[in-house]
Design a protein around this motif. Structure first.
Motif, PDB file in Angstrom:
ATOM      1  N   THR A 101      22.557 -15.802 -92.799  1.00 28.93           N
ATOM      2  CA  THR A 101      23.946 -16.258 -91.493  1.00 28.93           C
ATOM      3  C   THR A 101      24.986 -15.296 -91.596  1.00 28.93           C
ATOM      4  O   THR A 101      25.763 -14.842 -90.582  1.00 28.93           O
ATOM      5  N   ALA A 130      26.259  -8.249 -87.877  1.00 22.00           N
ATOM      6  CA  ALA A 130      25.189  -7.983 -86.909  1.00 22.00           C
ATOM      7  C   ALA A 130      24.666  -6.658 -87.218  1.00 22.00           C
ATOM      8  O   ALA A 130      23.582  -6.486 -87.068  1.00 22.00           O
ATOM      9  N   GLU A 173      24.304 -17.950 -79.517  1.00 19.65           N
ATOM     10  CA  GLU A 173      24.254 -16.587 -80.051  1.00 19.65           C
ATOM     11  C   GLU A 173      23.852 -16.431 -81.549  1.00 19.65           C
ATOM     12  O   GLU A 173      23.010 -15.783 -81.784  1.00 19.65           O
ATOM     13  N   GLN A 174      24.729 -16.956 -82.018  1.00 19.29           N
ATOM     14  CA  GLN A 174      24.414 -17.068 -83.533  1.00 19.29           C
ATOM     15  C   GLN A 174      23.144 -17.754 -84.109  1.00 19.29           C
ATOM     16  O   GLN A 174      22.595 -17.213 -84.988  1.00 19.29           O
ATOM     17  N   MET A 175      22.728 -18.660 -83.431  1.00 21.76           N
ATOM     18  CA  MET A 175      21.530 -19.274 -83.613  1.00 21.76           C
ATOM     19  C   MET A 175      20.445 -18.342 -83.244  1.00 21.76           C
ATOM     20  O   MET A 175      19.471 -18.365 -84.207  1.00 21.76           O
ATOM     21  N   ASP A 176      20.244 -17.724 -82.149  1.00 24.01           N
ATOM     22  CA  ASP A 176      19.337 -16.772 -81.952  1.00 24.01           C
ATOM     23  C   ASP A 176      19.340 -15.621 -82.942  1.00 24.01           C
ATOM     24  O   ASP A 176      18.205 -15.337 -83.350  1.00 24.01           O
ATOM     25  N   ARG A 177      20.366 -15.301 -83.176  1.00 26.91           N
ATOM     26  CA  ARG A 177      20.575 -14.009 -84.489  1.00 26.91           C
ATOM     27  C   ARG A 177      19.894 -14.596 -85.580  1.00 26.91           C
ATOM     28  O   ARG A 177      19.023 -13.886 -86.337  1.00 26.91           O
ATOM     29  N   LEU A 178      20.299 -15.955 -85.975  1.00 23.06           N
ATOM     30  CA  LEU A 178      19.732 -16.104 -87.236  1.00 23.06           C
ATOM     31  C   LEU A 178      18.100 -16.500 -87.144  1.00 23.06           C
ATOM     32  O   LEU A 178      17.513 -16.280 -87.997  1.00 23.06           O
ATOM     33  N   LEU A 208      26.562 -23.490 -85.483  1.00 16.52           N
ATOM     34  CA  LEU A 208      26.428 -22.265 -84.844  1.00 16.52           C
ATOM     35  C   LEU A 208      26.169 -22.273 -83.324  1.00 16.52           C
ATOM     36  O   LEU A 208      25.711 -23.142 -82.693  1.00 16.52           O
ATOM     37  N   ARG A 251      16.464 -13.272 -87.745  1.00 14.56           N
ATOM     38  CA  ARG A 251      16.611 -12.830 -89.040  1.00 14.56           C
ATOM     39  C   ARG A 251      15.711 -13.674 -89.977  1.00 14.56           C
ATOM     40  O   ARG A 251      14.779 -13.227 -90.843  1.00 14.56           O
TER      41      ARG A 251
END
Length: 93
Positions: free
Chosen positions: A85, A89, A53-58, A50, A61
């Motif tokens: 994951t 969004a 940005e993807q890691m922050d979103r995960l 990831l 969540r």
């Protein structure tokens, strides 16, 4: 490597450590060829898949917990993390 030094069989070492015999064979060969340095851990073999940005979103969540994602309990499982994951969004859960 103490067990290798005592000439224990690969199968015995593998069973005691709950690893494959193939792993023990690799360790034994590395130790024989390079000594203790040959069997030092090199850390995780993989890189994160990831992006930042993807890691922050995960992380956001996961912090909300499984109940926020409509699961019946508070356990995170690998399968649940994959679902969290993969959700778009704009998904509320």
């Amino acid at each position: 490597m103490e067990r290798v030094g005592r000439r224990e069989k690969n199968g015995e070492i593998a069973a005691a450590l709950r690893v494959s015999e193939r792993s023990v064979e690799r360790w034994r060969r590395a130790w024989r060829e390079r000594g203790d340095v040959g069997v030092l851990s090199r850390g995780s073999p993989g890189r994160p898949r990831l992006g930042p940005e993807q890691m922050d979103r995960l992380e956001r969540r996961l912090e909300r917990g499984p109940l926020a994602h409509r699961w019946a309990d508070q356990r995170w499982t690998p399968a649940r993390v994959v679902v969290a994951t993969a959700r778009p969004a704009d998904h509320r859960a």
